[in-house]
Scaffold this motif. Structure first.
Motif, short mmCIF file in Angstrom:
data_model
loop_
_atom_site.label_atom_id
_atom_site.label_comp_id
_atom_site.label_asym_id
_atom_site.label_seq_id
_atom_site.Cartn_x
_atom_site.Cartn_y
_atom_site.Cartn_z
N SER A 106 -4.04 -4.90 -4.89
CA SER A 106 -5.10 -5.48 -4.07
C SER A 106 -5.01 -7.00 -4.09
CB SER A 106 -6.48 -5.02 -4.55
OG SER A 106 -6.74 -5.52 -5.84
N PHE A 107 -5.49 -7.60 -3.01
CA PHE A 107 -5.52 -9.06 -2.86
C PHE A 107 -6.96 -9.48 -2.65
CE2 PHE A 107 -1.22 -8.00 -1.75
CZ PHE A 107 -0.45 -9.10 -2.06
N ASP A 108 -7.37 -10.55 -3.32
CA ASP A 108 -8.68 -11.16 -3.09
C ASP A 108 -8.45 -12.62 -2.78
OD1 ASP A 108 -10.35 -8.89 -3.74
OD2 ASP A 108 -9.79 -9.20 -5.83
N GLY A 109 -9.11 -13.12 -1.74
CA GLY A 109 -8.94 -14.52 -1.38
C GLY A 109 -9.76 -14.88 -0.17
N PRO A 110 -9.53 -16.09 0.37
CA PRO A 110 -10.35 -16.60 1.47
C PRO A 110 -10.10 -15.94 2.83
CG PRO A 110 -8.69 -18.21 0.84
CD PRO A 110 -8.61 -17.09 -0.15
N SER A 111 -9.03 -15.15 2.95
CA SER A 111 -8.79 -14.45 4.21
C SER A 111 -8.21 -13.07 3.93
CB SER A 111 -7.83 -15.23 5.12
OG SER A 111 -6.51 -15.16 4.62
N LYS A 112 -8.21 -12.26 4.96
CA LYS A 112 -7.60 -10.94 4.84
C LYS A 112 -6.08 -11.12 4.65
CE LYS A 112 -7.57 -6.50 7.10
NZ LYS A 112 -8.06 -5.70 8.21
N VAL A 113 -5.49 -10.24 3.86
CA VAL A 113 -4.06 -10.29 3.60
C VAL A 113 -3.41 -9.06 4.23
CG1 VAL A 113 -2.27 -10.27 1.81
CG2 VAL A 113 -4.37 -11.57 1.45
N LEU A 114 -2.40 -9.29 5.04
CA LEU A 114 -1.63 -8.19 5.62
C LEU A 114 -0.54 -7.83 4.61
CD1 LEU A 114 -1.10 -6.37 8.04
CD2 LEU A 114 0.32 -8.18 8.99
N MET A 115 -0.53 -6.56 4.17
CA MET A 115 0.42 -6.13 3.14
C MET A 115 1.18 -4.91 3.62
SD MET A 115 -0.22 -4.84 -0.78
CE MET A 115 -0.98 -3.30 -0.33
N VAL A 116 2.49 -4.89 3.33
CA VAL A 116 3.34 -3.74 3.63
C VAL A 116 3.99 -3.29 2.34
CG1 VAL A 116 5.34 -2.93 4.94
CG2 VAL A 116 3.78 -4.60 5.96
N GLN A 117 3.84 -2.00 2.00
CA GLN A 117 4.48 -1.42 0.83
C GLN A 117 5.66 -0.59 1.29
OE1 GLN A 117 0.39 -0.27 -1.44
NE2 GLN A 117 2.13 0.95 -1.93
N LYS A 118 6.82 -0.78 0.66
CA LYS A 118 7.99 0.02 0.99
C LYS A 118 8.48 0.71 -0.27
CE LYS A 118 12.67 -0.03 2.75
NZ LYS A 118 13.65 -0.06 1.69
N ASP A 119 8.40 2.04 -0.28
CA ASP A 119 8.92 2.83 -1.39
C ASP A 119 10.43 2.86 -1.26
OD1 ASP A 119 9.70 4.72 -3.25
OD2 ASP A 119 8.15 6.17 -2.71
N ASN A 120 11.13 2.34 -2.27
CA ASN A 120 12.58 2.25 -2.22
C ASN A 120 13.26 3.53 -2.72
OD1 ASN A 120 12.54 -0.45 -1.26
ND2 ASN A 120 12.00 -1.10 -3.31
N ASN A 121 12.46 4.54 -3.06
CA ASN A 121 12.95 5.84 -3.53
C ASN A 121 13.80 5.75 -4.79
OD1 ASN A 121 11.72 7.39 -1.44
ND2 ASN A 121 13.31 6.67 -0.05
N ASP A 122 13.55 4.72 -5.59
CA ASP A 122 14.24 4.56 -6.88
C ASP A 122 13.25 4.09 -7.95
OD1 ASP A 122 13.77 1.97 -6.09
OD2 ASP A 122 15.85 1.28 -6.32
N CYS A 123 12.00 4.47 -7.79
CA CYS A 123 10.89 4.07 -8.68
C CYS A 123 10.58 2.58 -8.58
CB CYS A 123 11.15 4.48 -10.12
SG CYS A 123 11.24 6.26 -10.34
N THR A 124 10.98 1.96 -7.47
CA THR A 124 10.57 0.59 -7.19
C THR A 124 9.85 0.56 -5.84
OG1 THR A 124 12.59 -0.10 -6.04
CG2 THR A 124 12.53 -0.39 -8.45
N VAL A 125 8.94 -0.40 -5.71
CA VAL A 125 8.20 -0.59 -4.46
C VAL A 125 8.30 -2.06 -4.09
CG1 VAL A 125 5.94 -0.44 -3.36
CG2 VAL A 125 6.59 1.27 -5.06
N SER A 126 8.74 -2.32 -2.86
CA SER A 126 8.79 -3.69 -2.34
C SER A 126 7.45 -3.98 -1.67
CB SER A 126 9.91 -3.85 -1.33
OG SER A 126 11.16 -3.64 -1.94
N ILE A 127 6.84 -5.09 -2.05
CA ILE A 127 5.58 -5.52 -1.46
C ILE A 127 5.85 -6.79 -0.66
CG2 ILE A 127 3.20 -6.26 -1.89
CD1 ILE A 127 3.78 -3.38 -2.83
N THR A 128 5.51 -6.73 0.62
CA THR A 128 5.62 -7.88 1.49
C THR A 128 4.21 -8.17 2.01
OG1 THR A 128 7.81 -7.09 2.15
CG2 THR A 128 6.84 -8.83 3.48
#
Length: 158
Positions: A106-128
């Motif tokens: 989760s993100f908290d701050g002065p504006s909304k944050v657009l977040m994309v989660q990508k499951d890399n299928n190797d027990c890692t997740v890329s967060i952009t």
């Protein structure tokens, strides 16, 4: 099988009822989804129209190394140290050695944050992610319902 008439529950080794859900798979099968919180023998009850299906309850043994441990989660990348407003920022969450558990970001701050989660299928997740305004933001990461050590992160996109 009609998933609308089915239910599932898990009884933990200590005798407590634990949350679980049923998930429809592409091949007309159902999966029971739950996050074990203790090792030992679990009983998985699956019912259709309030009656056990054949073989239910099913016994399932959970080993110690399968229990989610937030202290074994590793987070890397520039996006947890610094960020730029209105640009994509990135970090990686590695749960390879952390067992099973749900991941909550989760993100908290002065504006909304657009977040994309990508499951890399190797027990890692890329967060952009991308912030709309400059200012202080806090990034919280939890695994298996516990805060990942070292988090929350504070960033100040310009």
């Amino acid at each position: 099988m009609d998933s609308n008439t089915m239910s599932a529950s898990v009884i933990t080794p200590s005798g407590l009822r634990d949350y679980c859900s049923l998930k429809q798979l592409d091949n007309c099968q159902l999966a029971v989804v739950f996050v074990p919180k203790q090792s030992g023998n679990h009983l998985v009850n699956i019912k259709q129209c309030k009656h056990h299906i054949m073989g239910s309850p099913f016994s399932m043994y959970v080993c110690d190394h399968e229990i989610g441990d937030s202290s074994k989660v590793r987070i890397t990348g520039n996006g947890i140290k610094s960020a730029k407003t209105c640009m994509w920022n990135k970090f990686l969450i590695d749960t390879k050695n952390a067992g099973y558990g749900s991941l909550v970001i989760s993100f908290d701050g002065p504006s909304k944050v657009l977040m994309v989660q990508k499951d890399n299928n190797d027990c890692t997740v890329s967060i952009t992610y991308r912030t709309a305004k400059p200012g202080l933001y806090v990034i919280n990461v939890k695994f298996a319902e516990n805060q990942v050590p070292g988090t929350p992160y504070t960033i100040n996109p310009k």
